[in-house]
Every structure is written in structure tokens, then in C-alpha cells.
Design a protein around this motif. Structure first.
Motif, short mmCIF file in Angstrom:
data_model
loop_
_atom_site.label_atom_id
_atom_site.label_comp_id
_atom_site.label_asym_id
_atom_site.label_seq_id
_atom_site.Cartn_x
_atom_site.Cartn_y
_atom_site.Cartn_z
N GLY A 282 74.19 19.89 72.11
CA GLY A 282 73.79 19.26 73.36
C GLY A 282 74.98 18.87 74.23
O GLY A 282 74.80 18.46 75.38
N MET A 283 76.19 18.97 73.70
CA MET A 283 77.38 18.62 74.46
C MET A 283 77.61 19.62 75.59
O MET A 283 77.55 20.82 75.37
CB MET A 283 78.60 18.58 73.55
N LEU A 284 77.90 19.09 76.77
CA LEU A 284 78.19 19.92 77.94
C LEU A 284 79.70 20.11 78.05
O LEU A 284 80.47 19.15 77.98
CB LEU A 284 77.66 19.25 79.21
N ILE A 285 80.13 21.36 78.21
CA ILE A 285 81.56 21.65 78.37
C ILE A 285 81.96 21.45 79.83
O ILE A 285 81.38 22.05 80.73
CB ILE A 285 81.88 23.10 77.92
N LYS A 286 82.94 20.58 80.03
CA LYS A 286 83.43 20.27 81.37
C LYS A 286 84.93 20.49 81.44
O LYS A 286 85.61 20.56 80.41
CB LYS A 286 83.16 18.79 81.71
N ASP A 287 85.45 20.60 82.66
CA ASP A 287 86.89 20.53 82.83
C ASP A 287 87.35 19.17 82.32
O ASP A 287 86.70 18.14 82.56
CB ASP A 287 87.27 20.67 84.31
N ALA A 288 88.46 19.16 81.59
CA ALA A 288 88.92 17.91 80.99
C ALA A 288 90.44 17.85 81.06
O ALA A 288 91.12 18.79 81.47
CB ALA A 288 88.46 17.83 79.54
N GLU A 289 90.97 16.71 80.62
CA GLU A 289 92.40 16.55 80.50
C GLU A 289 92.65 15.89 79.15
O GLU A 289 92.13 14.81 78.86
CB GLU A 289 92.94 15.68 81.63
N LEU A 290 93.39 16.58 78.27
CA LEU A 290 93.64 16.08 76.93
C LEU A 290 95.11 15.71 76.79
O LEU A 290 95.98 16.58 76.86
CB LEU A 290 93.25 17.13 75.89
N ARG A 291 95.35 14.43 76.65
CA ARG A 291 96.72 13.91 76.55
C ARG A 291 97.58 14.38 77.71
O ARG A 291 98.72 14.79 77.53
CB ARG A 291 97.36 14.30 75.22
N GLY A 292 96.98 14.37 78.91
CA GLY A 292 97.74 14.69 80.11
C GLY A 292 97.79 16.16 80.48
O GLY A 292 98.42 16.52 81.48
N VAL A 293 97.14 17.03 79.69
CA VAL A 293 97.16 18.47 79.98
C VAL A 293 95.75 18.94 80.33
O VAL A 293 94.82 18.74 79.55
CB VAL A 293 97.70 19.26 78.77
N PRO A 294 95.57 19.60 81.49
CA PRO A 294 94.24 20.10 81.87
C PRO A 294 93.74 21.16 80.89
O PRO A 294 94.52 21.98 80.38
CB PRO A 294 94.48 20.70 83.26
N SER A 295 92.43 21.14 80.66
CA SER A 295 91.81 22.10 79.75
C SER A 295 90.46 22.51 80.33
O SER A 295 89.66 21.67 80.72
CB SER A 295 91.61 21.46 78.37
N SER A 296 90.23 23.84 80.38
CA SER A 296 89.00 24.36 80.98
C SER A 296 88.28 25.24 79.97
O SER A 296 88.54 26.44 79.88
CB SER A 296 89.30 25.16 82.24
#
Length: 201
Positions: free
Chosen positions: A152-166
């Protein structure tokens, strides 16, 4: 657009989410079997519920419903039949695709994370991955932004420890593949998997 249906636990109601942003203050607008969920401050429709859904469309799945042209057409018809006006701007491109890890480098701010450049056919995505077995040259399963995981988790643009992740490089367990090993690590595909093609578990 995220669509879910669970007749046993929710009833004969199709739940449709049009925005990943939560509604601050909800205004309900009823049109027959259709209830629009609007943001009070902007009037934007963030989602809607279609009651008596089985009268408008055939749904075999329980939980998250696969978005197809046929489903969108049936929902459009239901909206019109209930006298509402709503433009569904739906992205029908596959959200789970075969990717090729072209580059892998250590995350500067996290020992257990890697920054990967992943070719998914029509674009190259930067994905931060914590799997211990990820390596350059692998064919992998990528959940693109907008994908809904079996959990059920939606995948979104994120930032992990200061690094963008798509996006996300997936494990067999995250994809709910039967008898998937219950260990950490991404699913590595055969070398003949074709980059950019939809992945079917």
C-alpha cells in the motif's frame, strides 16, 4: 491516481485518490453515488468515493486496483452518469519496470546507502538504495514514482540523507512474490531481461 476496492471490509465502494497530498480540510460534494472530496481552501478535488461501484464496473481485485484504460473509461462513465464534471488526468505508463543499474557510488552521509543511476528505458533515474547486494551492471525491478507497492506504500520523489531519490529498486519480498526469501536484498533479474519493459511478478 490510486484506486482501491475491498467489498468484504469497506463495502461496495471504489476509493479513488487523485493527489498524494493530504487534505487539510475536507469538503464533501455529493452527486448521486459519487462523493467528491475537495480541499476547502482551493476547491481542488483530491479524491472521490463511488458507492454501489459494482453497478458501474467489474472489479475482481481486492485492495489496490490496477489502472487500465478500461477502468478509467468506466470511472469516467460513472462520473458522467452521476452528473458530475471531473477531468481525470491519468498516467497509464507502467510503474514497475526492468531497470539497468549503470552506476553505483557510496552515499556521502550514510554508510549503508548507495546512490545508483538506473536506466529504465526512456530515462535514467537516481535512486538511493540500501540493499547490500546492489551492484552496477545488474538488471533489477524499479518501482517508479507513482507506483503503489503491494503493502500500500506509494512511491514518491524523496530525499534520503540529503540526496534526491526518484523511485525504488525492489526486493522480491517488497513485490510480494510468492515464496520470496525473507532476507535483505534486491531482486536481480536475468541478463536477458529487457530494460524499460513492464515487470510482471
Amino acid at each position: 491516481m490510486i484506486v482501491s476496492y475491498n467489498k468484504a471490509y469497506v463495502g461496495d465502494v471504489l476509493l479513488v485518490q487523485l493527489s498524494t497530498e493530504a487534505i487539510v480540510k475536507t469538503v464533501l460534494e455529493k452527486h448521486g453515488d459519487l462523493v467528491l472530496l475537495k480541499e476547502e481552501s482551493t476547491g481542488e478535488v483530491k479524491g472521490f468515493n463511488l458507492f454501489n461501484a459494482s453497478e458501474y464496473l467489474q472489479i475482481e481485485q481486492q485492495g489496490n486496483v490496477e489502472i487500465t484504460e478500461e477502468l478509467v473509461a468506466a470511472i469516467d462513465a460513472a462520473i458522467i452518469k452521476n452528473g458530475a464534471t471531473l477531468n481525470l488526468d491519468v498516467d497509464l505508463t507502467p510503474k514497475f519496470v526492468v531497470g539497468l543499474v549503470e552506476e553505483k557510488e557510496k552515499h556521502p552521509n550514510a554508510d549503508k546507502l548507495n546512490i545508483c543511476k538506473v536506466n529504465v528505458g526512456d530515462e535514467t533515474l537516481q535512486i538511493v538504495c540500501g540493499a547490500p547486494n546492489v551492484e552496477a551492471g545488474q538488471k533489477v525491478v524499479v518501482a517508479k514514482v507513482g507506483a503503489v507497492m503491494p503493502s500500500g506504500m506509494l512511491i514518491k520523489d524523496a530525499e534520503l540523507r540529503g540526496v534526491p531519490s526518484s523511485g525504488m529498486i525492489c526486493s522480491a519480498r517488497e513485490l510480494a512474490i510468492p515464496n520470496a526469501p525473507q532476507v535483505k536484498g534486491i531482486l536481480v533479474l536475468e541478463d536477458d531481461a529487457i530494460v524499460g519493459t513492464p515487470f510482471q511478478a
